[in-house]
Write an enzyme that holds these catalytic residues in place. Structure first.
Site, PDB file in Angstrom:
ATOM      1  CD  GLU A   1      43.372  43.723  34.001  1.00 42.52           C
ATOM      2  OE1 GLU A   1      42.664  43.480  33.007  1.00 42.52           O
ATOM      3  OE2 GLU A   1      44.576  43.997  33.929  1.00 42.52           O
TER       4      GLU A   1
ATOM      5  N   GLY B   1      36.554  44.643  37.753  1.00 40.51           N
ATOM      6  CA  GLY B   1      35.152  45.036  37.884  1.00 40.51           C
ATOM      7  C   GLY B   1      34.902  46.346  37.178  1.00 40.51           C
TER       8      GLY B   1
ATOM      9  CD  GLU C   1      32.325  47.713  30.430  1.00 40.28           C
ATOM     10  OE1 GLU C   1      32.314  48.161  31.584  1.00 40.28           O
ATOM     11  OE2 GLU C   1      33.173  46.910  30.013  1.00 40.28           O
TER      12      GLU C   1
ATOM     13  CD1 TRP D   1      28.464  40.715  38.484  1.00 39.98           C
ATOM     14  CD2 TRP D   1      28.257  39.902  36.410  1.00 39.98           C
ATOM     15  NE1 TRP D   1      28.100  41.758  37.656  1.00 39.98           N
ATOM     16  CE2 TRP D   1      27.959  41.285  36.378  1.00 39.98           C
ATOM     17  CE3 TRP D   1      28.196  39.175  35.211  1.00 39.98           C
ATOM     18  CZ2 TRP D   1      27.607  41.952  35.202  1.00 39.98           C
ATOM     19  CZ3 TRP D   1      27.851  39.838  34.048  1.00 39.98           C
ATOM     20  CH2 TRP D   1      27.562  41.197  34.047  1.00 39.98           C
TER      21      TRP D   1
ATOM     22  CE  LYS E   1      33.071  41.070  47.138  1.00 39.79           C
ATOM     23  NZ  LYS E   1      31.801  40.443  46.785  1.00 39.79           N
TER      24      LYS E   1
ATOM     25  CB  CYS F   1      36.133  43.861  30.571  1.00 40.00           C
ATOM     26  SG  CYS F   1      37.292  42.515  30.613  1.00 40.00           S
TER      27      CYS F   1
HETATM   28  P1  NDP Z   1      31.488  45.720  40.232  1.00 39.61           P
HETATM   29  O1  NDP Z   1      32.588  46.664  40.066  1.00 39.61           O
HETATM   30  O2  NDP Z   1      30.248  46.177  40.880  1.00 39.61           O
HETATM   31  O3  NDP Z   1      31.951  44.443  41.079  1.00 39.61           O
HETATM   32  C1  NDP Z   1      33.177  43.797  40.928  1.00 39.61           C
HETATM   33  C2  NDP Z   1      33.563  43.183  42.253  1.00 39.61           C
HETATM   34  O4  NDP Z   1      33.750  44.222  43.202  1.00 39.61           O
HETATM   35  C3  NDP Z   1      32.478  42.285  42.852  1.00 39.61           C
HETATM   36  O5  NDP Z   1      33.074  41.261  43.619  1.00 39.61           O
HETATM   37  C4  NDP Z   1      31.746  43.234  43.770  1.00 39.61           C
HETATM   38  O6  NDP Z   1      31.040  42.569  44.764  1.00 39.61           O
HETATM   39  C5  NDP Z   1      32.900  44.026  44.316  1.00 39.61           C
HETATM   40  N1  NDP Z   1      32.528  45.326  44.841  1.00 39.61           N
HETATM   41  C6  NDP Z   1      31.474  46.102  44.509  1.00 39.61           C
HETATM   42  N2  NDP Z   1      31.505  47.249  45.230  1.00 39.61           N
HETATM   43  C7  NDP Z   1      32.593  47.185  46.014  1.00 39.61           C
HETATM   44  C8  NDP Z   1      33.159  48.058  46.977  1.00 39.61           C
HETATM   45  N3  NDP Z   1      32.603  49.241  47.265  1.00 39.61           N
HETATM   46  N4  NDP Z   1      34.293  47.686  47.602  1.00 39.61           N
HETATM   47  C9  NDP Z   1      34.885  46.523  47.308  1.00 39.61           C
HETATM   48  N5  NDP Z   1      34.386  45.632  46.425  1.00 39.61           N
HETATM   49  C10 NDP Z   1      33.261  45.974  45.773  1.00 39.61           C
HETATM   50  O7  NDP Z   1      31.265  45.157  38.840  1.00 39.61           O
HETATM   51  P2  NDP Z   1      30.231  44.050  38.415  1.00 39.61           P
HETATM   52  O8  NDP Z   1      30.569  42.774  39.051  1.00 39.61           O
HETATM   53  O9  NDP Z   1      28.853  44.577  38.616  1.00 39.61           O
HETATM   54  O10 NDP Z   1      30.552  43.951  36.883  1.00 39.61           O
HETATM   55  C11 NDP Z   1      30.026  44.897  36.040  1.00 39.61           C
HETATM   56  C12 NDP Z   1      31.070  45.783  35.462  1.00 39.61           C
HETATM   57  O11 NDP Z   1      32.419  45.361  35.745  1.00 39.61           O
HETATM   58  C13 NDP Z   1      30.958  45.733  33.990  1.00 39.61           C
HETATM   59  O12 NDP Z   1      29.985  46.623  33.548  1.00 39.61           O
HETATM   60  C14 NDP Z   1      32.354  46.077  33.548  1.00 39.61           C
HETATM   61  O13 NDP Z   1      32.454  47.483  33.478  1.00 39.61           O
HETATM   62  C15 NDP Z   1      33.248  45.635  34.641  1.00 39.61           C
HETATM   63  N6  NDP Z   1      34.039  44.434  34.346  1.00 39.61           N
HETATM   64  C16 NDP Z   1      35.321  44.564  33.894  1.00 39.61           C
HETATM   65  C17 NDP Z   1      36.080  43.458  33.648  1.00 39.61           C
HETATM   66  C18 NDP Z   1      37.520  43.558  33.241  1.00 39.61           C
HETATM   67  O14 NDP Z   1      38.178  42.529  33.129  1.00 39.61           O
HETATM   68  N7  NDP Z   1      38.071  44.716  33.006  1.00 39.61           N
HETATM   69  C19 NDP Z   1      35.539  42.120  33.791  1.00 39.61           C
HETATM   70  C20 NDP Z   1      34.231  42.102  34.322  1.00 39.61           C
HETATM   71  C21 NDP Z   1      33.516  43.222  34.595  1.00 39.61           C
HETATM   72  P3  NDP Z   1      29.463  42.284  44.561  1.00 39.61           P
HETATM   73  O15 NDP Z   1      29.283  41.762  43.167  1.00 39.61           O
HETATM   74  O16 NDP Z   1      29.192  41.272  45.603  1.00 39.61           O
HETATM   75  O17 NDP Z   1      28.776  43.591  44.775  1.00 39.61           O
END
Ligand code: NDP
Length: 490
Positions: free
Chosen positions: A250, A228, A381, A151, A175, A284
């Site tokens: 990532e 994520g 983090e 997000w 997604k 991140c």
């Molecule tokens: P998440 O890992 O929860 O989510 C990332 C994406 O994965 C979202 O689309 C989420 O969907 C989806 N997702 C969540 N659970 C699953 C699953 N079990 N199977 C498949 N897809 C899944 O991270 P956040 O969005 O909450 O972001 C927070 C964290 O992400 C930060 O604290 C940071 O650590 C990391 N981050 C890292 C980045 C990078 O570039 N390295 C950039 C941004 C964030 P949904 O949101 O609908 O649950």
């Protein structure tokens, strides 16, 4: 109120069972849009569409230069829609409008860059090991790519992965995060307008555990491009292993931004601020651990506090706002609790240290001192506007503290001694290192995370081969086929 639909096989669709999710504006606290909540049947339809598009002549037989032209057309369509897309992004995640405008416009360069690679995928002809035989390899698209985006920079991150995949001739199912799907859905309209065949780009919206997992476990998905959190990445990697999917992750970071006493102090102050307070720290690559040489520590912290004391919190659409809200309620509560824990563990707030008093989802820009690298605040983090300042003695100490982390996404170094800069580049365990700057990134450069910050890489010219699989061909154009136990013939 806007009601979005998903894009599956070129058609704008509701979830099969009609479920929807709300999208909340983190600044107003109001629901401004709704999105479909896709279940397994919708994911099945989207992956099936992508798999069929991969084999359909309209995409499979398209000349690479024509594929590149479609991508350039897409790039041309971005500027007229940029304001609309940036505004949606700000409504969804509360990022400053000035930032979301920049992120949307960055995609013009990204699509043009990857369009440039689309018609430069060359195979190889190997040396003639077997007389009368031509041995060559051609590269074919790896298949359906699942793009899963978070997000914090939803469209920037998703569209970048889409551009990587399309350049190689793959098809995609995206997604976005359930919190921030609008901009990706609106952006998907541009693929139709540019003339991409139906099914090449599909978008399904819904929750991670439901929609995301259905995508990750679908047997027809060949590759997962994920950005994520580290724990989600770990889970995805485990789920994907049983069906031998390629996985690129990532993930998170706890990046050190290292300030030596021989640096340009004015520039380093700016670098520290840029490192942590951009996007309210929800990035991140945030330089959330500021390592400052002990002999300048107090002076540096005083200047940093002075420079950030009057930072303006407020409406992300206002030109005078410098720090916007925290994007999601769970993230806001997590930051508040981490701040409380840090102060219980002995950290002291030189500035900020708690939620802002405006009653909204804001955190005061925070500078914590008396932080040791083994405290939770220095290890986990936080994804918020919270800087932990950690003193160090000398270069060896700086390297030790910088690398004493499970993460390895990025690092900054501030010094005017170039010999030291090169030593630090070599010593730091991180995928990206900035010297006397911070945060600049380009799709032309590979990006990766060391340790628990990631797996595989994206971007850059060579990365195109990570979306391709080689096919080796041995073509007999005249030599005899000899079998040891059969008589020679012909
Ligand atoms: P998440 O890992 O929860 O989510 C990332 C994406 O994965 C979202 O689309 C989420 O969907 C989806 N997702 C969540 N659970 C699953 C699953 N079990 N199977 C498949 N897809 C899944 O991270 P956040 O969005 O909450 O972001 C927070 C964290 O992400 C930060 O604290 C940071 O650590 C990391 N981050 C890292 C980045 C990078 O570039 N390295 C950039 C941004 C964030 P949904 O949101 O609908 O649950």
């Amino acid at each position: 109120m806007q009601h979005f639909k998903m894009l599956i096989n070129g058609a704008w669709t509701e979830a099969a069972d009609g479920r929807r999710l709300d999208s909340m504006d983190p600044f107003t606290g109001e629901v401004w849009a709704t999105i479909p909540r896709a279940g397994a049947a919708d994911v099945e339809a989207a992956v099936d569409a992508a798999a069929r598009a991969l084999k359909a002549p309209a995409w499979r037989e398209i000349a690479p230069s024509a594929r590149a032209a479609l991508m350039r057309k897409l790039a041309d369509l971005i500027p007229p829609h940029a304001e609309m897309l940036a505004d949606m992004e700000t409504s969804d995640n509360g990022k400053l409008l000035s930032s979301t405008r920049g992120e949307v416009m960055a995609l013009v360069k990204t699509f043009n860059y990857f369009a440039g690679l689309a018609d430069k995928i060359e195979g190889i002809v190997a040396p003639a090991e077997f007389p009368g035989t031509l041995a060559y390899a051609q590269y074919e698209p790896i298949g359906v790519v699942a793009v899963i985006a978070p997000w914090n920079s939803p469209l920037l991150i998703a569209a970048n992965k889409i551009a990587n995949a399309l350049a190689a001739g793959c098809t995609v199912v995206v997604k976005p995060s359930e919190f921030t799907s609008a901009s990706t859905l609106a952006f998907a309209r541009l693929f139709e307008e540019a003339g991409f065949p139906p099914g090449v780009v599909n978008v399904v919206t819904g929750t991670g555990p439901e929609t995301g997992e259905a995508l990750v476990t679908h047997p027809a998905v060949a590759k997962i491009q994920f950005t994520g959190g580290t724990e989600t990445g770990r889970r995805i990697n485990t789920m994907a292993a049983s069906s031998f999917k390629r996985v690129v992750l990532e993930l998170g970071g706890k990046s050190p931004n290292v300030v030596f006493d021989d640096c340009d102090l004015d520039a380093a102050i700016k670098g520290a601020i840029l490192g942590i307070f951009t996007s309210s720290g929800q990035s991140c690559i945030s330089g959330s651990r500021l390592l400052v040489q002990r002999n300048i520590h107090d002076r540096f912290v005083a200047r940093l506090v002075e420079a950030t004391r009057d930072v303006q919190l407020g409406d992300p659409r206002s030109a005078s706002t410098q720090i916007g809200p925290i994007s999601t309620a769970p993230q806001f509560h997590r930051i508040v609790s981490m701040l409380e824990q840090a102060q219980t563990e002995g950290a002291e707030a030189a500035m900020g240290g708690k939620a802002a008093a405006n009653g909204l989802q804001f955190i005061e820009p925070t500078i914590l001192i008396n932080v040791h690298n083994d405290m939770t605040i220095a290890r986990e983090e936080i994804f918020g506007p919270v800087l932990s300042v950690i003193p160090f003695e000398d270069e060896a100490d700086a390297v030790r503290i910088a690398n004493d982390t499970n993460y390895g996404l990025a690092a900054g170094v501030w010094t005017l001694d170039m010999a030291r800069a090169f030593r630090m580049i070599k010593a730091i365990e991180a995928g990206t290192v900035w010297i006397n700057t911070y945060r600049i990134l380009s799709s032309t450069m590979p990006s990766t995370g060391y340790k628990e910050s990631g797996l595989g890489s994206e971007n850059g010219q060579r990365n195109i081969f990570n979306f391709l699989k080689p096919k080796s061909i041995y073509l007999n154009h005249g030599s005899r086929v000899s079998v040891p136990f059969l008589p020679e013939s012909g």
